[in-house]
Design a protein around this motif. Structure first.
Motif, mmCIF file in Angstrom:
data_model
loop_
_atom_site.group_PDB
_atom_site.id
_atom_site.type_symbol
_atom_site.label_atom_id
_atom_site.label_comp_id
_atom_site.label_asym_id
_atom_site.label_seq_id
_atom_site.Cartn_x
_atom_site.Cartn_y
_atom_site.Cartn_z
ATOM 1 N N ASN A 167 1.102 -10.345 20.776
ATOM 2 C CA ASN A 167 1.594 -10.168 22.043
ATOM 3 C C ASN A 167 2.057 -8.763 22.068
ATOM 4 O OD1 ASN A 167 1.966 -13.032 22.759
ATOM 5 N ND2 ASN A 167 3.452 -13.098 21.434
ATOM 6 N N TYR A 168 2.481 -8.137 21.025
ATOM 7 C CA TYR A 168 2.791 -6.639 21.151
ATOM 8 C C TYR A 168 2.293 -5.922 19.741
ATOM 9 C CZ TYR A 168 6.162 -8.261 24.663
ATOM 10 O OH TYR A 168 6.602 -8.879 25.794
ATOM 11 N N TYR A 169 1.369 -5.198 19.695
ATOM 12 C CA TYR A 169 0.661 -4.770 18.697
ATOM 13 C C TYR A 169 1.720 -3.631 17.904
ATOM 14 C CZ TYR A 169 -0.734 -0.686 21.372
ATOM 15 O OH TYR A 169 -1.006 0.417 22.114
ATOM 16 N N TRP A 170 2.805 -3.100 18.748
ATOM 17 C CA TRP A 170 3.644 -2.147 18.112
ATOM 18 C C TRP A 170 4.651 -2.846 17.351
ATOM 19 C CZ3 TRP A 170 8.430 -3.418 19.856
ATOM 20 C CH2 TRP A 170 8.582 -4.245 21.022
ATOM 21 N N VAL A 171 4.749 -4.060 17.136
ATOM 22 C CA VAL A 171 5.960 -4.763 16.511
ATOM 23 C C VAL A 171 5.641 -4.684 14.973
ATOM 24 C CG1 VAL A 171 6.982 -6.716 15.874
ATOM 25 C CG2 VAL A 171 6.609 -6.266 18.164
ATOM 26 N N PRO A 172 4.421 -5.053 14.399
ATOM 27 C CA PRO A 172 4.060 -4.860 13.426
ATOM 28 C C PRO A 172 3.732 -3.228 12.747
ATOM 29 C CG PRO A 172 2.326 -5.852 14.154
ATOM 30 C CD PRO A 172 3.303 -5.824 15.240
ATOM 31 N N ILE A 173 3.172 -2.764 13.558
ATOM 32 C CA ILE A 173 2.976 -1.254 13.370
ATOM 33 C C ILE A 173 4.132 -0.530 13.255
ATOM 34 C CG2 ILE A 173 2.029 1.102 14.321
ATOM 35 C CD1 ILE A 173 -0.003 -0.481 15.915
ATOM 36 N N LEU A 174 5.399 -0.742 14.051
ATOM 37 C CA LEU A 174 6.686 -0.078 13.723
ATOM 38 C C LEU A 174 7.191 -0.494 12.531
ATOM 39 C CD1 LEU A 174 8.154 0.347 17.387
ATOM 40 C CD2 LEU A 174 7.366 2.316 15.979
ATOM 41 N N THR A 175 6.965 -1.777 12.220
ATOM 42 C CA THR A 175 7.717 -2.151 10.969
ATOM 43 C C THR A 175 7.052 -1.695 9.745
ATOM 44 O OG1 THR A 175 8.055 -4.292 12.265
ATOM 45 C CG2 THR A 175 8.425 -4.511 9.655
ATOM 46 N N VAL A 176 5.940 -1.689 9.642
ATOM 47 C CA VAL A 176 5.132 -1.007 8.410
ATOM 48 C C VAL A 176 5.456 0.401 8.574
ATOM 49 C CG1 VAL A 176 2.718 -0.259 7.558
ATOM 50 C CG2 VAL A 176 3.121 -2.530 8.658
ATOM 51 N N ILE A 177 5.589 1.108 9.396
ATOM 52 C CA ILE A 177 5.949 2.637 9.625
ATOM 53 C C ILE A 177 7.306 2.997 9.158
ATOM 54 C CG2 ILE A 177 6.377 4.678 10.961
ATOM 55 C CD1 ILE A 177 4.075 4.018 12.874
ATOM 56 N N ILE A 178 8.345 2.160 9.602
ATOM 57 C CA ILE A 178 9.723 2.088 9.087
ATOM 58 C C ILE A 178 9.737 1.788 7.681
ATOM 59 C CG2 ILE A 178 12.251 1.099 9.431
ATOM 60 C CD1 ILE A 178 11.486 1.026 12.319
ATOM 61 N N GLY A 179 9.334 0.825 7.057
ATOM 62 C CA GLY A 179 9.259 0.130 5.851
ATOM 63 C C GLY A 179 8.476 0.968 4.771
ATOM 64 N N SER A 180 7.386 1.759 5.495
ATOM 65 C CA SER A 180 6.899 2.830 4.545
ATOM 66 C C SER A 180 7.766 4.011 4.061
ATOM 67 C CB SER A 180 5.559 3.306 5.334
ATOM 68 O OG SER A 180 4.648 2.214 5.130
ATOM 69 N N TYR A 181 8.248 4.399 5.323
ATOM 70 C CA TYR A 181 9.225 5.620 5.056
ATOM 71 C C TYR A 181 10.504 5.324 4.259
ATOM 72 C CZ TYR A 181 12.808 9.175 6.122
ATOM 73 O OH TYR A 181 13.652 10.138 5.984
ATOM 74 N N MET A 182 11.021 3.847 4.421
ATOM 75 C CA MET A 182 12.102 3.640 3.332
ATOM 76 C C MET A 182 11.647 3.349 1.919
ATOM 77 S SD MET A 182 14.119 0.633 5.715
ATOM 78 C CE MET A 182 15.252 0.372 4.449
ATOM 79 N N ILE A 183 10.260 3.162 1.741
ATOM 80 C CA ILE A 183 9.742 2.806 0.346
ATOM 81 C C ILE A 183 9.678 4.446 -0.029
ATOM 82 C CG2 ILE A 183 7.665 2.399 -0.842
ATOM 83 C CD1 ILE A 183 7.657 -0.170 0.788
ATOM 84 N N HIS A 191 11.109 7.113 0.944
ATOM 85 C CA HIS A 191 12.415 7.776 0.325
ATOM 86 C C HIS A 191 13.067 7.286 -0.564
ATOM 87 C CE1 HIS A 191 16.165 9.604 1.616
ATOM 88 N NE2 HIS A 191 16.773 8.669 1.417
ATOM 89 N N GLY A 192 12.874 5.896 -1.146
ATOM 90 C CA GLY A 192 13.418 5.546 -2.355
ATOM 91 C C GLY A 192 12.643 5.864 -3.509
ATOM 92 N N PHE A 193 11.521 6.102 -3.487
ATOM 93 C CA PHE A 193 10.778 6.606 -4.622
ATOM 94 C C PHE A 193 11.076 8.114 -5.048
ATOM 95 C CE2 PHE A 193 8.091 3.175 -4.452
ATOM 96 C CZ PHE A 193 7.566 2.783 -5.793
ATOM 97 N N ILE A 244 0.927 -1.390 -0.062
ATOM 98 C CA ILE A 244 -0.038 -0.011 -0.229
ATOM 99 C C ILE A 244 0.904 1.252 0.040
ATOM 100 C CG2 ILE A 244 -1.753 1.374 1.390
ATOM 101 C CD1 ILE A 244 -2.798 -1.279 2.411
ATOM 102 N N ALA A 245 1.934 1.237 0.686
ATOM 103 C CA ALA A 245 3.008 2.307 1.064
ATOM 104 C C ALA A 245 3.652 2.712 -0.429
ATOM 105 C CB ALA A 245 3.758 2.184 1.937
ATOM 106 N N MET A 246 3.784 1.517 -1.355
ATOM 107 C CA MET A 246 4.420 1.566 -2.449
ATOM 108 C C MET A 246 3.333 2.153 -3.706
ATOM 109 S SD MET A 246 6.078 -1.453 -4.563
ATOM 110 C CE MET A 246 7.085 -1.915 -3.342
ATOM 111 N N ALA A 247 2.038 1.657 -3.354
ATOM 112 C CA ALA A 247 1.265 2.241 -4.501
ATOM 113 C C ALA A 247 0.861 3.753 -4.017
ATOM 114 C CB ALA A 247 -0.170 1.471 -4.310
ATOM 115 N N MET A 248 0.993 4.219 -2.783
ATOM 116 C CA MET A 248 0.729 5.622 -2.376
ATOM 117 C C MET A 248 1.863 6.289 -3.132
ATOM 118 S SD MET A 248 -1.249 5.310 1.260
ATOM 119 C CE MET A 248 -1.118 7.284 1.134
ATOM 120 N N SER A 249 3.129 5.913 -2.858
ATOM 121 C CA SER A 249 4.389 6.808 -3.318
ATOM 122 C C SER A 249 4.258 6.951 -4.844
ATOM 123 C CB SER A 249 5.528 5.947 -3.089
ATOM 124 O OG SER A 249 5.768 5.913 -1.573
#
Length: 524
Positions: A454-470, A472-474, A58-63
């Motif tokens: 167990n910790y909902y912040w694990v996938p959320i932080l992963t998605v946020i960091i990955g979205s920023y990197m995507i 930034h690359g675009f 979704i982040a790639m499509a939005m970029s």
């Protein structure tokens, strides 16, 4: 307590305090808790990786959508932002005036700032009329400056918007350029793997050094090297009956071991050189592809079949030396900065204010130098991609070309920075909020679809960091496109005059803004 006592005897016959066991238990418990935390995080990844991938898609499509929409919405976003800044400053002036009028007649509000002096409670200053008057004057000056800049730089802002729109068209015609950051990422991973493996081999090439530890006063061989296998039957053990042959450190006495620090510095220098070369290769490749778009007279008919691959081939075949030289200059500055950081860490224990001041000045100067060299290298690589000249000639031509158009450079830089910041905030914020509502089961329609975590912040932080990197690359590709088209535009203005022999290659929108036209052959 152990056996109703606060001390105990360990296996070597040494009496120890029970508190050492407590500290050891705490550390062991910390290790177990860290292991349990890691296992829970790993479990969260195993049940949510599918949804994390969907979020990154979704982040790639939005970029990609944001870059496409810049062709139509760049001007609207820039002008709306400028109007909003003017309105916010206007409201600030109005609010300061209302506060200034409200405090009229109140006791103590007419005291001057000089008479009040410095106060630790900053809220005291908000009860003075003079404070709000100062705020109102400052905001009014900023408002006037922005309006004057808007009046005098209106045409340059329009040119910057037109170039951003043109860059969106160029990316649309060279769509495979958006995938090139993956090539750069792969090559950088190889550089990091080479550096890390070499650093590990160097750091583990030392030998374990054992030394004799005994009574300083009675043991004549205290501190000398020894071998734990032969020490019990050696003469040293008979000279020092209570001494032990214990591990001291990893090292060696040979010339190789003394040169290990220099080898690690050289390894770090080679990493910087290779990483900068990979980044330079990417910049020249993208610049060559987008320059071929600009210098096509009939866009997109005159575009080569595979512009990105052709540019990559030219860069490797003709410009490897120029790229290596530019990367070398930047790597030298970076390794000097690393050495300054190392010296700064070593000097922190010393209470020498002059040395600290000098070190701070050096670090600041080399930081500024690195930023300048990065800027110069980037534009030099664009000129290399356009003309094929060597690094020094390209850097000189690019620098003086930008200095002759310094106001246009500043306006374009700020406009693109604003749009990129807006795009990153929009993409990362939207995907992050969507991930938060999904993984916390707050979307009722798909509430049962979200996995238990167990910790909902694990996938959320992963998605946020990955979205920023995507994102930034675009946007790094898009920023290179904007800079390339800008330099091509400046060269086009200086070298061509619109005649049949030297026609303008800029788009029709840019020609309309500058009142430029290409003459027909008969007119020429």
């Amino acid at each position: 307590m152990v056996g109703n006592a606060t001390t105990y005897e360990d296996g070597d016959g040494v009496r120890k305090n029970i508190t050492e066991l407590v500290e050891g238990a705490k550390k062991a418990n910390g290790v177990l808790e860290a292991r349990q935390l890691a296992m829970r995080i790993f479990e969260d990844y195993t049940v949510s990786w599918y949804w994390i991938v969907i979020g990154l898609v979704i982040a790639m499509a939005m970029s990609l959508l944001f870059i496409v929409l810049l062709r139509f919405l760049a001007g609207i976003m820039v002008w709306v932002m400028i109007v909003m800044v003017i309105l916010v400053l206007g409201y600030g002036i109005f609010h300061c005036y209302m506060e200034y009028a409200r405090l009229r007649g109140e006791a103590g509000s007419d005291i001057s700032l000089v008479d009040l002096g410095f106060q630790t409670d900053l809220r005291v200053y908000l009860h003075l009329r003079q404070t709000w008057m100062a705020f109102m004057i400052i905001l009014s000056i900023l408002e006037v400056i922005i309006i004057l800049l808007l009046i005098f730089l209106r045409k340059r802002i329009l040119i910057a918007i037109a170039l951003i729109k043109e860059a969106s068209r160029a990316v649309g015609y060279v769509m495979c350029s958006l995938l090139y950051p993956l090539v750069t990422f792969f090559l950088l991973c190889l550089c990091i793997a080479y550096w890390a493996s070499t650093a590990v081999f160097l750091s583990t090439s030392n030998e374990a050094i054992y030394k004799i530890f005994g009574d300083v006063n009675t043991c004549p061989v205290n501190g000398k090297t020894c071998s734990p296998e032969t020490f019990p039957s050696s003469n040293e053990s008979r000279l020092c009956p209570g001494a032990h042959c214990q591990f001291a450190f990893y090292g060696g006495e040979s010339a190789y071991h003394r040169a290990l620090l220099g080898l690690q510095i050289f390894n770090a220098f080679m990493f910087f050189w290779l990483a900068n070369f990979v980044l330079a290769l990417g910049q020249v490749t993208l610049a060559g592809a987008f320059a071929s778009y600009y210098w096509a007279l009939n866009k997109p008919d005159d575009l080569p079949a595979f512009p990105l691959f052709s540019s990559f081939s030219r860069a490797l075949r003709y410009h490897t030396g120029s790229l290596a030289f530019g990367a070398l200059i930047l790597a030298i500055v970076q390794i000097i900065r690393v050495m300054l950081e190392y010296l700064d860490q070593r000097l922190k224990a010393a209470d020498n204010k002059f040395a600290k001041f000098l070190m701070t000045c050096l670090k600041c100067c080399f930081w500024c130098l690195e930023k300048f060299i990065r800027f110069l290298n980037r534009n030099a690589y664009i000129m290399i991609a356009i003309y094929g000249t060597n690094f020094c000639t390209s850097a000189k031509n690019a620098f003086f070309l930008l200095m002759r158009n310094i106001i246009r450079v500043a306006v374009l830089d700020k406009v693109t920075d604003f749009l990129f910041l807006l795009g990153k905030l929009l993409i990362v914020g939207s995907v992050g909020i969507l991930a938060f509502f999904f993984f916390t089961h707050r979307i009722r329609i798909i509430q049962d679809t979200a996995p238990p975590l167990n910790y909902y912040w694990v996938p959320i932080l992963t998605v946020i960091i990955g979205s920023y990197m995507i994102a930034h690359g675009f946007f790094s590709v898009y920023g290179m496109c904007v800079d390339t088209l800008f330099l091509c535009f400046l060269e086009d203005l200086e070298r061509n005059d619109g005649s049949a022999e030297r026609p303008y290659f800029m788009s029709s929108n840019l020609k309309k803004l500058l009142n430029k036209t290409n003459k027909k052959p008969a007119e020429s």
